[in-house]
Design a protein around this motif. Structure first.
Motif, PDB file in Angstrom:
ATOM      1  N   SER A 186     -41.045  -5.006  -0.123  1.00  0.00           N
ATOM      2  CA  SER A 186     -39.801  -4.919  -0.866  1.00  0.00           C
ATOM      3  C   SER A 186     -39.419  -3.450  -1.021  1.00  0.00           C
ATOM      4  O   SER A 186     -40.220  -2.556  -0.763  1.00  0.00           O
TER       5      SER A 186
ATOM      6  N   LYS B 233     -40.359  -7.387  -9.124  1.00  0.00           N
ATOM      7  CA  LYS B 233     -40.058  -8.100  -7.883  1.00  0.00           C
ATOM      8  C   LYS B 233     -39.407  -7.225  -6.811  1.00  0.00           C
ATOM      9  O   LYS B 233     -39.261  -7.659  -5.673  1.00  0.00           O
TER      10      LYS B 233
ATOM     11  N   LEU C 140     -44.459 -14.682  -3.730  1.00  0.00           N
ATOM     12  CA  LEU C 140     -44.739 -15.319  -5.017  1.00  0.00           C
ATOM     13  C   LEU C 140     -45.484 -16.633  -4.847  1.00  0.00           C
ATOM     14  O   LEU C 140     -46.314 -17.001  -5.686  1.00  0.00           O
TER      15      LEU C 140
ATOM     16  N   GLU D 107     -45.395 -14.584 -13.758  1.00  0.00           N
ATOM     17  CA  GLU D 107     -44.334 -14.136 -12.858  1.00  0.00           C
ATOM     18  C   GLU D 107     -43.316 -13.251 -13.563  1.00  0.00           C
ATOM     19  O   GLU D 107     -42.709 -12.376 -12.958  1.00  0.00           O
TER      20      GLU D 107
ATOM     21  N   ASN E 248     -39.551 -12.500  -0.733  1.00  0.00           N
ATOM     22  CA  ASN E 248     -40.140 -12.459  -2.063  1.00  0.00           C
ATOM     23  C   ASN E 248     -40.667 -13.823  -2.480  1.00  0.00           C
ATOM     24  O   ASN E 248     -41.699 -13.940  -3.145  1.00  0.00           O
TER      25      ASN E 248
END
Length: 446
Positions: free
Chosen positions: A87, A216, A194, A211, A190
Protein backbone atom coordinates in the motif's frame (compact mmCIF):
# COMPACT_ATOMS: atom_id res chain seq x y z
CA UNK A 1 -9.81 -41.18 1.36
CA UNK A 2 -6.93 -39.02 0.37
CA UNK A 3 -6.60 -35.95 2.52
CA UNK A 4 -6.49 -32.79 0.39
CA UNK A 5 -4.43 -29.99 1.72
CA UNK A 6 -5.44 -27.67 0.07
CA UNK A 7 12.53 -10.68 1.33
CA UNK A 8 12.57 -8.50 1.48
CA UNK A 9 11.80 -6.56 4.65
CA UNK A 10 9.02 -3.95 4.41
CA UNK A 11 10.13 -0.42 5.30
CA UNK A 12 7.18 1.86 5.94
CA UNK A 13 7.92 5.45 6.81
CA UNK A 14 5.42 7.01 9.17
CA UNK A 15 6.90 10.47 9.07
CA UNK A 16 8.77 9.95 12.34
CA UNK A 17 11.95 8.76 13.09
CA UNK A 18 22.73 -41.76 19.81
CA UNK A 19 22.68 -43.13 16.08
CA UNK A 20 19.33 -42.31 14.61
CA UNK A 21 16.86 -45.03 13.74
CA UNK A 22 16.39 -46.00 10.13
CA UNK A 23 13.85 -44.02 8.14
CA UNK A 24 10.75 -45.54 6.65
CA UNK A 25 11.79 -43.74 3.49
CA UNK A 26 15.23 -45.35 3.65
CA UNK A 27 13.86 -48.91 3.82
CA UNK A 28 13.20 -49.64 0.16
CA UNK A 29 10.18 -51.85 -0.57
CA UNK A 30 11.22 -55.06 -2.28
CA UNK A 31 10.27 -55.18 -5.91
CA UNK A 32 8.29 -58.28 -6.57
CA UNK A 33 7.10 -56.85 -9.84
CA UNK A 34 13.44 -1.21 -3.16
CA UNK A 35 13.30 2.24 -4.72
CA UNK A 36 11.22 5.23 -3.37
CA UNK A 37 7.58 5.35 -4.38
CA UNK A 38 7.00 7.21 -7.63
CA UNK A 39 5.02 10.40 -7.90
CA UNK A 40 3.28 10.48 -11.26
CA UNK A 41 0.12 11.54 -13.05
CA UNK A 42 -2.93 9.37 -12.41
CA UNK A 43 -2.12 6.05 -14.07
CA UNK A 44 -4.43 4.18 -16.41
CA UNK A 45 -3.35 0.63 -15.73
CA UNK A 46 -6.68 -0.93 -16.68
CA UNK A 47 -9.23 0.84 -18.88
CA UNK A 48 -12.12 -1.13 -17.38
CA UNK A 49 -13.03 -1.92 -13.76
CA UNK A 50 -11.17 -4.96 -12.43
CA UNK A 51 -13.35 -8.05 -11.87
CA UNK A 52 -14.15 -9.28 -8.42
CA UNK A 53 -11.43 -11.49 -6.93
CA UNK A 54 -11.97 -15.23 -7.17
CA UNK A 55 -10.11 -15.96 -3.95
CA UNK A 56 -8.32 -14.46 -0.99
CA UNK A 57 -5.63 -17.03 -0.21
CA UNK A 58 -2.05 -15.72 -0.42
CA UNK A 59 -1.39 -17.71 -3.61
CA UNK A 60 -4.15 -15.76 -5.37
CA UNK A 61 -1.79 -12.79 -5.54
CA UNK A 62 -0.31 -14.51 -8.62
CA UNK A 63 -3.67 -14.68 -10.40
CA UNK A 64 -6.05 -12.19 -12.00
CA UNK A 65 -7.39 -9.78 -11.00
CA UNK A 66 -4.50 -9.15 -8.60
CA UNK A 67 -1.75 -10.07 -11.05
CA UNK A 68 -1.06 -7.03 -13.21
CA UNK A 69 1.39 -9.06 -15.32
CA UNK A 70 -0.96 -11.96 -16.05
CA UNK A 71 -0.79 -11.38 -19.82
CA UNK A 72 3.00 -11.68 -19.97
CA UNK A 73 4.46 -14.94 -21.24
CA UNK A 74 8.04 -14.88 -19.99
CA UNK A 75 10.79 -16.53 -22.04
CA UNK A 76 11.99 -20.05 -21.22
CA UNK A 77 14.29 -19.97 -18.21
CA UNK A 78 12.41 -17.09 -16.56
CA UNK A 79 10.72 -18.35 -13.37
CA UNK A 80 8.48 -16.25 -11.12
CA UNK A 81 8.93 -17.24 -7.48
CA UNK A 82 7.40 -14.30 -5.61
CA UNK A 83 4.79 -11.56 -5.76
CA UNK A 84 4.21 -8.55 -3.55
CA UNK A 85 1.80 -5.71 -2.99
CA UNK A 86 2.56 -2.61 -0.95
CA UNK A 87 0.00 0.00 0.00
CA UNK A 88 1.04 3.63 -0.21
CA UNK A 89 0.39 6.81 1.72
CA UNK A 90 -2.19 8.87 -0.27
CA UNK A 91 -1.37 12.17 1.48
CA UNK A 92 2.14 11.91 0.03
CA UNK A 93 0.72 11.53 -3.51
CA UNK A 94 2.49 8.22 -3.93
CA UNK A 95 1.04 5.12 -5.50
CA UNK A 96 0.73 1.58 -4.24
CA UNK A 97 2.85 -1.02 -6.00
CA UNK A 98 2.58 -4.58 -7.33
CA UNK A 99 5.77 -6.55 -7.98
CA UNK A 100 6.96 -9.85 -9.38
CA UNK A 101 10.18 -11.55 -8.28
CA UNK A 102 11.78 -13.96 -10.71
CA UNK A 103 14.97 -15.68 -11.74
CA UNK A 104 16.04 -15.22 -15.35
CA UNK A 105 18.52 -17.61 -16.90
CA UNK A 106 20.76 -16.39 -19.73
CA UNK A 107 23.01 -13.54 -20.79
CA UNK A 108 22.49 -10.63 -18.35
CA UNK A 109 22.67 -8.11 -21.22
CA UNK A 110 19.89 -9.91 -23.09
CA UNK A 111 17.84 -10.12 -19.89
CA UNK A 112 18.26 -6.39 -19.33
CA UNK A 113 17.20 -5.61 -22.90
CA UNK A 114 14.14 -7.85 -22.52
CA UNK A 115 12.93 -5.90 -19.51
CA UNK A 116 13.79 -2.60 -21.16
CA UNK A 117 11.52 -3.57 -24.05
CA UNK A 118 8.82 -4.67 -21.59
CA UNK A 119 9.00 -1.22 -19.99
CA UNK A 120 8.55 0.56 -23.30
CA UNK A 121 12.11 1.71 -23.82
CA UNK A 122 12.86 1.99 -27.54
CA UNK A 123 15.52 4.71 -27.89
CA UNK A 124 18.72 3.22 -29.26
CA UNK A 125 20.99 5.26 -27.00
CA UNK A 126 19.11 4.10 -23.87
CA UNK A 127 19.17 0.45 -24.96
CA UNK A 128 22.92 0.69 -25.65
CA UNK A 129 23.44 2.30 -22.25
CA UNK A 130 21.41 -0.44 -20.50
CA UNK A 131 23.35 -3.22 -22.23
CA UNK A 132 26.67 -1.55 -21.43
CA UNK A 133 25.76 -1.03 -17.78
CA UNK A 134 24.68 -4.64 -17.41
CA UNK A 135 27.96 -5.74 -18.97
CA UNK A 136 30.05 -3.69 -16.53
CA UNK A 137 28.01 -3.70 -13.33
CA UNK A 138 26.61 -6.40 -11.04
CA UNK A 139 23.19 -4.76 -10.94
CA UNK A 140 21.08 -1.99 -12.41
CA UNK A 141 17.63 -0.45 -12.22
CA UNK A 142 15.61 0.21 -15.37
CA UNK A 143 12.77 2.73 -15.25
CA UNK A 144 9.97 2.97 -17.78
CA UNK A 145 6.25 2.35 -18.05
CA UNK A 146 3.99 -0.66 -18.29
CA UNK A 147 0.60 -0.12 -19.92
CA UNK A 148 1.20 3.59 -19.53
CA UNK A 149 1.95 3.38 -15.80
CA UNK A 150 5.30 4.11 -14.09
CA UNK A 151 7.19 0.83 -13.65
CA UNK A 152 10.72 -0.40 -13.07
CA UNK A 153 12.86 -3.53 -13.17
CA UNK A 154 15.72 -4.12 -10.72
CA UNK A 155 18.27 -6.65 -12.00
CA UNK A 156 21.11 -8.35 -10.14
CA UNK A 157 23.58 -10.75 -11.73
CA UNK A 158 23.55 -14.22 -10.18
CA UNK A 159 25.37 -17.55 -10.38
CA UNK A 160 23.60 -20.90 -10.37
CA UNK A 161 23.21 -22.76 -7.11
CA UNK A 162 23.29 -19.95 -4.56
CA UNK A 163 20.37 -20.16 -2.13
CA UNK A 164 19.36 -16.64 -1.08
CA UNK A 165 16.50 -17.87 1.16
CA UNK A 166 13.82 -16.74 -1.28
CA UNK A 167 14.93 -18.98 -4.16
CA UNK A 168 17.92 -20.74 -5.69
CA UNK A 169 19.75 -18.50 -8.16
CA UNK A 170 20.47 -19.35 -11.79
CA UNK A 171 23.20 -18.26 -14.18
CA UNK A 172 21.74 -14.94 -15.20
CA UNK A 173 19.80 -12.47 -13.07
CA UNK A 174 17.40 -12.16 -10.20
CA UNK A 175 14.77 -9.59 -11.09
CA UNK A 176 12.13 -7.46 -9.38
CA UNK A 177 9.52 -6.17 -11.83
CA UNK A 178 7.17 -3.60 -10.31
CA UNK A 179 4.41 -1.26 -11.40
CA UNK A 180 2.39 1.45 -9.64
CA UNK A 181 -1.22 0.63 -8.77
CA UNK A 182 -3.95 3.31 -9.07
CA UNK A 183 -5.54 4.47 -5.83
CA UNK A 184 -8.98 3.24 -6.91
CA UNK A 185 -7.65 -0.33 -7.18
CA UNK A 186 -5.83 -0.64 -3.86
CA UNK A 187 -8.96 -1.78 -2.00
CA UNK A 188 -8.84 -5.02 -3.97
CA UNK A 189 -5.39 -5.84 -2.61
CA UNK A 190 -6.10 -4.52 0.87
CA UNK A 191 -8.99 -6.95 1.11
CA UNK A 192 -6.61 -9.81 0.28
CA UNK A 193 -4.23 -8.69 3.02
CA UNK A 194 -6.97 -8.33 5.64
CA UNK A 195 -8.38 -11.77 4.82
CA UNK A 196 -4.98 -13.21 5.67
CA UNK A 197 -4.59 -11.42 8.98
CA UNK A 198 -5.04 -13.97 11.76
CA UNK A 199 -5.86 -12.64 15.22
CA UNK A 200 -6.29 -16.07 16.85
CA UNK A 201 -2.54 -15.98 17.44
CA UNK A 202 -3.17 -13.19 19.97
CA UNK A 203 -5.58 -15.13 22.17
CA UNK A 204 -7.62 -12.90 24.45
CA UNK A 205 -5.66 -9.85 23.29
CA UNK A 206 -7.03 -10.15 19.74
CA UNK A 207 -9.54 -7.26 20.14
CA UNK A 208 -6.73 -4.88 21.06
CA UNK A 209 -5.15 -5.38 17.64
CA UNK A 210 -8.41 -5.60 15.72
CA UNK A 211 -9.03 -4.35 12.20
CA UNK A 212 -9.99 -0.90 13.50
CA UNK A 213 -6.37 -0.40 14.69
CA UNK A 214 -4.77 -1.22 11.31
CA UNK A 215 -3.30 1.62 9.26
CA UNK A 216 -4.81 0.47 6.00
CA UNK A 217 -2.74 2.78 3.82
CA UNK A 218 0.43 1.09 5.13
CA UNK A 219 -0.04 -2.64 4.53
CA UNK A 220 1.90 -5.16 2.51
CA UNK A 221 1.96 -8.83 1.52
CA UNK A 222 4.79 -10.88 0.05
CA UNK A 223 4.02 -14.38 -1.26
CA UNK A 224 6.65 -16.94 -2.18
CA UNK A 225 5.02 -19.63 -4.31
CA UNK A 226 7.80 -22.22 -3.89
CA UNK A 227 8.67 -21.51 -0.25
CA UNK A 228 5.44 -20.82 1.68
CA UNK A 229 7.45 -20.40 4.88
CA UNK A 230 8.80 -17.14 3.39
CA UNK A 231 5.34 -15.67 2.76
CA UNK A 232 4.65 -12.70 5.05
CA UNK A 233 1.86 -10.21 5.76
CA UNK A 234 2.90 -6.81 7.16
CA UNK A 235 0.57 -4.63 9.22
CA UNK A 236 0.90 -1.53 11.36
CA UNK A 237 -1.45 -1.04 14.30
CA UNK A 238 -2.09 2.34 15.92
CA UNK A 239 -2.88 1.68 19.58
CA UNK A 240 -3.74 3.80 22.58
CA UNK A 241 -0.70 2.67 24.58
CA UNK A 242 1.93 0.37 23.10
CA UNK A 243 3.62 0.15 26.49
CA UNK A 244 0.46 -1.09 28.20
CA UNK A 245 -0.17 -3.61 25.44
CA UNK A 246 3.41 -4.88 25.65
CA UNK A 247 2.91 -5.49 29.36
CA UNK A 248 -0.26 -7.45 28.53
CA UNK A 249 1.77 -9.58 26.08
CA UNK A 250 4.09 -10.46 28.96
CA UNK A 251 1.23 -11.27 31.30
CA UNK A 252 -1.29 -13.10 29.11
CA UNK A 253 0.67 -14.68 26.24
CA UNK A 254 3.55 -17.14 26.00
CA UNK A 255 5.95 -15.69 23.44
CA UNK A 256 8.28 -18.11 21.68
CA UNK A 257 11.02 -15.48 22.02
CA UNK A 258 11.60 -11.85 22.99
CA UNK A 259 14.23 -9.43 21.69
CA UNK A 260 14.60 -6.75 24.34
CA UNK A 261 16.61 -4.14 22.35
CA UNK A 262 13.92 -3.95 19.66
CA UNK A 263 10.94 -4.69 21.96
CA UNK A 264 9.90 -7.51 19.61
CA UNK A 265 7.93 -10.62 20.54
CA UNK A 266 7.65 -13.86 18.57
CA UNK A 267 4.39 -15.80 18.78
CA UNK A 268 3.39 -19.18 17.37
CA UNK A 269 -0.11 -20.46 16.78
CA UNK A 270 0.18 -23.86 15.12
CA UNK A 271 1.15 -23.09 11.51
CA UNK A 272 0.89 -19.31 12.00
CA UNK A 273 3.89 -17.43 13.36
CA UNK A 274 4.14 -13.74 14.06
CA UNK A 275 6.52 -10.99 15.11
CA UNK A 276 5.23 -7.96 17.01
CA UNK A 277 7.49 -4.94 17.52
CA UNK A 278 6.35 -2.22 19.92
CA UNK A 279 7.10 1.44 19.27
CA UNK A 280 6.20 2.88 22.67
CA UNK A 281 7.08 6.45 21.64
CA UNK A 282 4.53 6.61 18.82
CA UNK A 283 2.14 3.86 20.06
CA UNK A 284 2.59 1.74 16.96
CA UNK A 285 2.76 -2.06 16.83
CA UNK A 286 4.52 -3.47 13.76
CA UNK A 287 3.16 -6.95 12.97
CA UNK A 288 4.67 -9.51 10.58
CA UNK A 289 2.63 -12.68 10.10
CA UNK A 290 3.83 -15.86 8.39
CA UNK A 291 0.88 -18.11 7.48
CA UNK A 292 3.13 -20.97 6.26
CA UNK A 293 0.39 -22.06 3.87
CA UNK A 294 -0.32 -20.21 0.65
CA UNK A 295 -3.35 -22.23 -0.36
CA UNK A 296 -5.98 -21.09 2.18
CA UNK A 297 -6.91 -17.71 3.67
CA UNK A 298 -4.83 -17.36 6.82
CA UNK A 299 -7.52 -15.31 8.52
CA UNK A 300 -9.85 -18.30 8.54
CA UNK A 301 -7.34 -20.64 10.14
CA UNK A 302 -8.21 -22.04 13.55
CA UNK A 303 -6.00 -24.60 15.24
CA UNK A 304 -7.47 -28.12 15.31
CA UNK A 305 -7.98 -29.81 18.65
CA UNK A 306 -5.90 -32.72 17.36
CA UNK A 307 -3.36 -32.45 14.55
CA UNK A 308 -0.15 -34.03 13.31
CA UNK A 309 1.85 -30.99 14.35
CA UNK A 310 0.15 -31.01 17.72
CA UNK A 311 1.41 -34.58 18.18
CA UNK A 312 4.96 -33.61 17.31
CA UNK A 313 5.17 -34.44 13.62
CA UNK A 314 7.58 -32.26 11.64
CA UNK A 315 7.81 -31.63 7.89
CA UNK A 316 10.55 -33.20 5.81
CA UNK A 317 9.98 -31.34 2.57
CA UNK A 318 12.76 -33.09 0.69
CA UNK A 319 11.06 -36.46 1.30
CA UNK A 320 7.47 -35.23 0.98
CA UNK A 321 6.49 -36.45 4.45
CA UNK A 322 5.56 -35.42 7.97
CA UNK A 323 7.74 -37.27 10.47
CA UNK A 324 7.35 -38.42 14.07
CA UNK A 325 10.66 -39.83 15.29
CA UNK A 326 11.12 -41.25 18.79
CA UNK A 327 14.80 -42.12 18.85
CA UNK A 328 14.67 -43.39 22.44
CA UNK A 329 12.33 -46.25 21.52
CA UNK A 330 13.35 -46.42 17.84
CA UNK A 331 9.86 -45.85 16.50
CA UNK A 332 9.22 -43.70 13.43
CA UNK A 333 5.92 -42.77 11.84
CA UNK A 334 5.83 -41.01 8.48
CA UNK A 335 2.73 -39.60 6.81
CA UNK A 336 2.91 -38.55 3.17
CA UNK A 337 2.24 -34.94 2.30
CA UNK A 338 -0.26 -35.13 -0.58
CA UNK A 339 0.65 -31.62 -1.73
CA UNK A 340 4.33 -32.47 -2.22
CA UNK A 341 5.82 -33.50 -5.55
CA UNK A 342 8.35 -35.54 -3.55
CA UNK A 343 5.71 -37.56 -1.68
CA UNK A 344 6.24 -41.35 -1.58
CA UNK A 345 3.89 -43.86 -3.21
CA UNK A 346 2.50 -44.98 0.15
CA UNK A 347 0.35 -42.86 2.48
CA UNK A 348 1.63 -43.79 5.94
CA UNK A 349 4.73 -45.62 7.14
CA UNK A 350 5.42 -47.17 10.53
CA UNK A 351 8.88 -48.39 11.50
CA UNK A 352 10.30 -49.98 14.62
CA UNK A 353 13.53 -51.80 15.44
CA UNK A 354 13.10 -54.96 17.50
CA UNK A 355 15.62 -57.74 18.21
CA UNK A 356 17.93 -56.32 15.53
CA UNK A 357 15.18 -56.53 12.90
CA UNK A 358 13.74 -53.53 11.12
CA UNK A 359 9.98 -53.99 10.93
CA UNK A 360 8.21 -51.52 8.65
CA UNK A 361 4.64 -51.24 7.43
CA UNK A 362 3.45 -49.12 4.49
CA UNK A 363 -0.22 -48.18 4.38
CA UNK A 364 -2.03 -47.51 1.09
CA UNK A 365 -5.32 -45.78 1.79
CA UNK A 366 -6.82 -46.35 -1.66
CA UNK A 367 -6.13 -50.08 -1.56
CA UNK A 368 -6.80 -50.33 2.18
CA UNK A 369 -3.68 -52.45 2.49
CA UNK A 370 -0.55 -52.70 4.61
CA UNK A 371 2.71 -54.07 3.23
CA UNK A 372 4.57 -55.66 6.16
CA UNK A 373 8.31 -55.99 5.61
CA UNK A 374 11.16 -57.20 7.80
CA UNK A 375 14.84 -56.56 7.19
CA UNK A 376 17.92 -57.94 8.92
CA UNK A 377 21.12 -57.04 7.18
CA UNK A 378 20.53 -57.70 3.51
CA UNK A 379 17.87 -60.38 4.11
CA UNK A 380 14.25 -59.30 3.68
CA UNK A 381 10.78 -60.76 3.67
CA UNK A 382 7.35 -59.26 3.18
CA UNK A 383 3.61 -59.82 2.74
CA UNK A 384 0.46 -57.77 2.25
CA UNK A 385 -2.33 -57.38 4.81
CA UNK A 386 -5.72 -56.24 3.51
CA UNK A 387 -7.21 -54.05 6.23
CA UNK A 388 -10.86 -54.33 5.17
CA UNK A 389 -10.93 -58.15 4.73
CA UNK A 390 -8.00 -59.14 7.01
CA UNK A 391 -6.69 -61.36 4.20
CA UNK A 392 -2.91 -61.84 4.12
CA UNK A 393 -1.24 -62.68 0.79
CA UNK A 394 1.58 -61.78 -1.63
CA UNK A 395 4.32 -63.47 0.40
CA UNK A 396 7.93 -62.86 -0.64
CA UNK A 397 10.16 -64.78 -0.88
CA UNK A 398 7.93 -67.25 0.97
CA UNK A 399 5.31 -67.43 3.68
CA UNK A 400 7.73 -69.44 5.83
CA UNK A 401 10.37 -66.72 5.62
CA UNK A 402 7.84 -64.04 6.54
CA UNK A 403 6.69 -65.99 9.60
CA UNK A 404 10.26 -66.73 10.70
CA UNK A 405 11.35 -63.12 10.46
CA UNK A 406 8.33 -61.72 12.28
CA UNK A 407 8.56 -64.33 15.03
CA UNK A 408 12.22 -63.50 15.62
CA UNK A 409 11.58 -59.76 15.46
CA UNK A 410 8.54 -59.57 17.72
CA UNK A 411 9.12 -62.59 19.95
CA UNK A 412 5.50 -63.66 19.41
CA UNK A 413 4.69 -67.38 19.55
CA UNK A 414 0.91 -67.31 20.07
CA UNK A 415 -1.54 -66.68 17.25
CA UNK A 416 -0.77 -65.24 13.83
CA UNK A 417 2.47 -63.26 14.10
CA UNK A 418 1.50 -61.23 11.03
CA UNK A 419 -1.58 -59.93 12.80
CA UNK A 420 0.62 -59.37 15.85
CA UNK A 421 2.75 -57.01 13.78
CA UNK A 422 -0.32 -54.96 12.85
CA UNK A 423 -1.44 -54.99 16.46
CA UNK A 424 2.00 -53.82 17.57
CA UNK A 425 1.61 -50.76 15.36
CA UNK A 426 -1.94 -50.15 16.61
CA UNK A 427 -0.82 -50.39 20.24
CA UNK A 428 2.14 -48.06 19.72
CA UNK A 429 -0.09 -45.42 18.11
CA UNK A 430 -2.85 -45.79 20.71
CA UNK A 431 -0.43 -45.52 23.62
CA UNK A 432 1.34 -42.49 22.18
CA UNK A 433 -1.57 -40.47 20.80
CA UNK A 434 -4.74 -41.96 22.29
CA UNK A 435 -6.30 -42.65 18.89
CA UNK A 436 -6.43 -45.44 16.32
CA UNK A 437 -3.68 -45.53 13.69
CA UNK A 438 -6.14 -44.87 10.85
CA UNK A 439 -7.51 -41.90 12.81
CA UNK A 440 -3.94 -40.64 13.11
CA UNK A 441 -3.48 -40.84 9.35
CA UNK A 442 -6.70 -38.89 8.78
CA UNK A 443 -5.77 -35.99 11.10
CA UNK A 444 -5.25 -32.50 9.71
CA UNK A 445 -1.68 -31.28 9.55
CA UNK A 446 -2.36 -28.34 11.88
Amino acid sequence: MKRRIVCLLLVLLLGFGCAPAASVSEVTPIATETPALTEAPTPTLTPEPMPEPIGVAPIDLFSAPYNVFSDIVFPAGYTVFGARFDSADPPKSAYARYAFYLTAEGDPKEIALYFADLLGITEEFRLAEIADTMDREMAQDIYGTYLGVPAFAMLKKTEAGYDNRECVDVNGCRVELAVDIPADQTALYNNLILKNNNTAILGELAPQLGEDTILKDLMSIYVNRVRPERTEIYLLHKVESAETLMAAFNEKLSPAWFDEPSSTYGLNYSRISGKYRFDTEHNIVFATLSPNDNSTPAGEFVKSEQSLFGFGFQPEDENGIYLYDDKSSQVRIEIANPASAARPEWDMGFLLISNDYVVVMWYDDDQQSLVIQTDKGDISAKCKYHVDTQVIDEFWPSEEMVLEHLTNALGETDGDVRLAAVQRMATEVQNRFGIDWQELYALPIW
